[in-house]
Design a protein around this motif. Structure first.
Motif, PDB file in Angstrom:
ATOM      1  N   ALA A  41       0.829  -1.205   0.000  1.00  0.00           N
ATOM      2  CA  ALA A  41       0.000   0.000   0.000  1.00  0.00           C
ATOM      3  C   ALA A  41       0.865   1.258   0.000  1.00  0.00           C
ATOM      4  O   ALA A  41       0.570   2.238  -0.695  1.00  0.00           O
ATOM      5  CB  ALA A  41      -0.933   0.000   1.211  1.00  0.00           C
ATOM      6  N   VAL A  42       1.949   1.229   0.774  1.00  0.00           N
ATOM      7  CA  VAL A  42       2.865   2.375   0.813  1.00  0.00           C
ATOM      8  C   VAL A  42       3.525   2.570  -0.544  1.00  0.00           C
ATOM      9  O   VAL A  42       3.609   3.698  -1.062  1.00  0.00           O
ATOM     10  CB  VAL A  42       3.925   2.179   1.914  1.00  0.00           C
ATOM     11  N   LEU A  43       4.001   1.479  -1.149  1.00  0.00           N
ATOM     12  CA  LEU A  43       4.655   1.576  -2.446  1.00  0.00           C
ATOM     13  C   LEU A  43       3.689   2.064  -3.522  1.00  0.00           C
ATOM     14  O   LEU A  43       4.071   2.864  -4.383  1.00  0.00           O
ATOM     15  CB  LEU A  43       5.230   0.211  -2.839  1.00  0.00           C
ATOM     16  N   ALA A  44       2.455   1.593  -3.477  1.00  0.00           N
ATOM     17  CA  ALA A  44       1.458   2.041  -4.455  1.00  0.00           C
ATOM     18  C   ALA A  44       1.190   3.536  -4.311  1.00  0.00           C
ATOM     19  O   ALA A  44       1.099   4.266  -5.308  1.00  0.00           O
ATOM     20  CB  ALA A  44       0.165   1.255  -4.278  1.00  0.00           C
ATOM     21  N   LEU A  81       0.759  -4.166 -22.442  1.00  0.00           N
ATOM     22  CA  LEU A  81       2.095  -3.861 -21.949  1.00  0.00           C
ATOM     23  C   LEU A  81       2.080  -2.652 -21.016  1.00  0.00           C
ATOM     24  O   LEU A  81       2.823  -2.606 -20.031  1.00  0.00           O
ATOM     25  CB  LEU A  81       3.026  -3.599 -23.135  1.00  0.00           C
ATOM     26  N   ARG A  82       1.220  -1.690 -21.314  1.00  0.00           N
ATOM     27  CA  ARG A  82       1.197  -0.448 -20.537  1.00  0.00           C
ATOM     28  C   ARG A  82       0.250  -0.478 -19.342  1.00  0.00           C
ATOM     29  O   ARG A  82       0.372   0.349 -18.431  1.00  0.00           O
ATOM     30  CB  ARG A  82       0.798   0.720 -21.444  1.00  0.00           C
ATOM     31  N   THR A  83      -0.691  -1.408 -19.319  1.00  0.00           N
ATOM     32  CA  THR A  83      -1.713  -1.417 -18.258  1.00  0.00           C
ATOM     33  C   THR A  83      -1.148  -1.486 -16.844  1.00  0.00           C
ATOM     34  O   THR A  83      -1.623  -0.770 -15.953  1.00  0.00           O
ATOM     35  CB  THR A  83      -2.709  -2.571 -18.490  1.00  0.00           C
ATOM     36  N   PHE A  88      -1.084   3.166 -11.768  1.00  0.00           N
ATOM     37  CA  PHE A  88      -0.530   4.092 -10.787  1.00  0.00           C
ATOM     38  C   PHE A  88      -0.291   5.496 -11.349  1.00  0.00           C
ATOM     39  O   PHE A  88       0.380   6.310 -10.728  1.00  0.00           O
ATOM     40  CB  PHE A  88       0.782   3.532 -10.235  1.00  0.00           C
ATOM     41  N   VAL A  89      -0.864   5.773 -12.521  1.00  0.00           N
ATOM     42  CA  VAL A  89      -0.728   7.108 -13.104  1.00  0.00           C
ATOM     43  C   VAL A  89      -2.043   7.849 -12.932  1.00  0.00           C
ATOM     44  O   VAL A  89      -3.064   7.447 -13.497  1.00  0.00           O
ATOM     45  CB  VAL A  89      -0.361   7.030 -14.604  1.00  0.00           C
ATOM     46  N   PRO A  90      -2.060   8.936 -12.155  1.00  0.00           N
ATOM     47  CA  PRO A  90      -3.306   9.690 -11.983  1.00  0.00           C
ATOM     48  C   PRO A  90      -3.711  10.383 -13.266  1.00  0.00           C
ATOM     49  O   PRO A  90      -2.858  10.806 -14.050  1.00  0.00           O
ATOM     50  CB  PRO A  90      -2.955  10.715 -10.887  1.00  0.00           C
ATOM     51  N   HIS A 153     -10.328   7.187 -28.412  1.00  0.00           N
ATOM     52  CA  HIS A 153      -9.182   8.086 -28.313  1.00  0.00           C
ATOM     53  C   HIS A 153      -8.972   8.607 -26.884  1.00  0.00           C
ATOM     54  O   HIS A 153      -8.018   9.339 -26.637  1.00  0.00           O
ATOM     55  CB  HIS A 153      -9.361   9.272 -29.254  1.00  0.00           C
ATOM     56  N   THR A 154      -9.844   8.229 -25.968  1.00  0.00           N
ATOM     57  CA  THR A 154      -9.739   8.692 -24.583  1.00  0.00           C
ATOM     58  C   THR A 154      -8.637   7.936 -23.856  1.00  0.00           C
ATOM     59  O   THR A 154      -8.575   6.701 -23.911  1.00  0.00           O
ATOM     60  CB  THR A 154     -11.075   8.479 -23.837  1.00  0.00           C
ATOM     61  N   VAL A 155      -7.780   8.675 -23.176  1.00  0.00           N
ATOM     62  CA  VAL A 155      -6.696   8.055 -22.418  1.00  0.00           C
ATOM     63  C   VAL A 155      -7.265   7.417 -21.153  1.00  0.00           C
ATOM     64  O   VAL A 155      -7.978   8.057 -20.387  1.00  0.00           O
ATOM     65  CB  VAL A 155      -5.617   9.082 -22.053  1.00  0.00           C
ATOM     66  N   ASP A 156      -6.945   6.161 -20.948  1.00  0.00           N
ATOM     67  CA  ASP A 156      -7.475   5.402 -19.817  1.00  0.00           C
ATOM     68  C   ASP A 156      -6.360   5.165 -18.808  1.00  0.00           C
ATOM     69  O   ASP A 156      -5.598   4.201 -18.925  1.00  0.00           O
ATOM     70  CB  ASP A 156      -8.034   4.072 -20.326  1.00  0.00           C
ATOM     71  N   THR A 157      -6.229   6.063 -17.839  1.00  0.00           N
ATOM     72  CA  THR A 157      -5.210   5.905 -16.802  1.00  0.00           C
ATOM     73  C   THR A 157      -5.837   6.133 -15.436  1.00  0.00           C
ATOM     74  O   THR A 157      -6.937   6.654 -15.319  1.00  0.00           O
ATOM     75  CB  THR A 157      -4.056   6.912 -16.979  1.00  0.00           C
ATOM     76  N   GLY A 158      -5.110   5.746 -14.414  1.00  0.00           N
ATOM     77  CA  GLY A 158      -5.569   5.990 -13.061  1.00  0.00           C
ATOM     78  C   GLY A 158      -5.846   4.715 -12.296  1.00  0.00           C
ATOM     79  O   GLY A 158      -6.061   3.645 -12.882  1.00  0.00           O
ATOM     80  N   ALA A 159      -5.863   4.847 -10.979  1.00  0.00           N
ATOM     81  CA  ALA A 159      -6.034   3.687 -10.107  1.00  0.00           C
ATOM     82  C   ALA A 159      -7.464   3.501  -9.632  1.00  0.00           C
ATOM     83  O   ALA A 159      -7.732   2.622  -8.813  1.00  0.00           O
ATOM     84  CB  ALA A 159      -5.119   3.844  -8.885  1.00  0.00           C
ATOM     85  N   SER A 160      -8.405   4.308 -10.140  1.00  0.00           N
ATOM     86  CA  SER A 160      -9.761   4.276  -9.593  1.00  0.00           C
ATOM     87  C   SER A 160     -10.429   2.917  -9.765  1.00  0.00           C
ATOM     88  O   SER A 160     -11.143   2.443  -8.875  1.00  0.00           O
ATOM     89  CB  SER A 160     -10.615   5.370 -10.240  1.00  0.00           C
TER      90      SER A 160
END
Length: 238
Positions: A41-44, A81-83, A88-90, A153-160
């Motif tokens: 959890a700390v590392l994430a 590969l990128r998922t 962890f990218v907001p 074309h929407t960028v799909d990032t984030g930890a939600s």
């Protein structure tokens, strides 16, 4: 004893059981294992902070885009590969700091109860399920309860998705309706109210987490957690 009294007694027992499973058991595990018990959890959390700050620089934005940007119009192999990094990218248009306590709590609770490996597997599985479902919904199109073509074309990032998925998994595994109501239902309600790409992926992540928990924790496995030495520690969920 009247029917009302019996129902009230059962409800009280259920709430007490959930308190023990969701609050007491993790605190006991944290006391026994120390800070290492929430190392994932700390590392994430640190990963989200670090990538957020790196993303604010010119070079960092380009690097983060290359290693984590996931879109439905990409080749599937590139998205796969990128998922793992994208978790962890907001998102650029959302505040990163406000979601950190929720991220830490979701990962810490799952890590203390089920161990690091299962926490990572569930977080990745629900995120991947949402990412792959986007391609299916775009292929279906808006006329078939899917998504418009420009959503590709929407960028799909984030930890939600990982966060709500971990909460849903933990709640179902421990049969904790209060946790589900508090940590999962608001996200589901928001996703239904705004059925965009992110909202649809949240719904898929919750569904995937519920399915994984139902499969892994059937026949008495609902309360099996990880003890201080990594061995299974049963938490009552009956």
């Amino acid at each position: 004893m009247s029917l009302v009294s019996r129902l009230a007694g059962r409800r009280g027992e259920a709430l007490l059981r959930e308190w023990r499973n969701v609050v007491v058991a993790p605190f006991r595990a944290l006391r026994e294992r120390g800070p290492l018990g929430v190392s994932l959890a700390v590392l994430a959390t640190l990963a989200v902070i670090g990538l957020h700050e790196f993303q604010q620089t010119g070079t960092g934005a380009d690097v983060v885009r290359v290693v984590s940007e996931v879109r439905a119009d990409q080749p599937l192999w590139l998205s796969l590969l990128r998922t793992p990094v994208s978790v962890f990218v907001p998102a650029v248009d959302l505040p990163a700091w406000g979601g950190l306590p929720r991220l830490f709590l979701a990962f810490a609770l799952a890590e203390l109860l089920f161990g690091r490996v299962r926490t990572l597997v569930v977080a990745y599985a629900v995120t991947l399920a949402g990412t792959l479902s986007a391609r299916v919904m775009i292929a279906l199109g808006p006329d078939l309860l899917g998504l418009p073509a420009d959503a590709a074309h929407t960028v799909d990032t984030g930890a939600s998705a990982a966060i709500v998925g971990l909460f849903a998994y933990t709640a179902v595994a421990l049969r904790a309706p209060v946790l589900f109501l508090a940590a999962v239902v608001p996200t589901v309600a928001g996703s239904l109210a705004e059925p965009n790409l992110a909202g649809r992926e949240h719904l898929v992540a919750v569904a995937a987490a519920v399915l994984i928990a139902a499969v892994l924790h059937r026949s008495g496995w609902a309360g099996r957690a990880v003890g201080p030495g990594g061995e299974p520690a049963v938490v009552s969920a009956r």
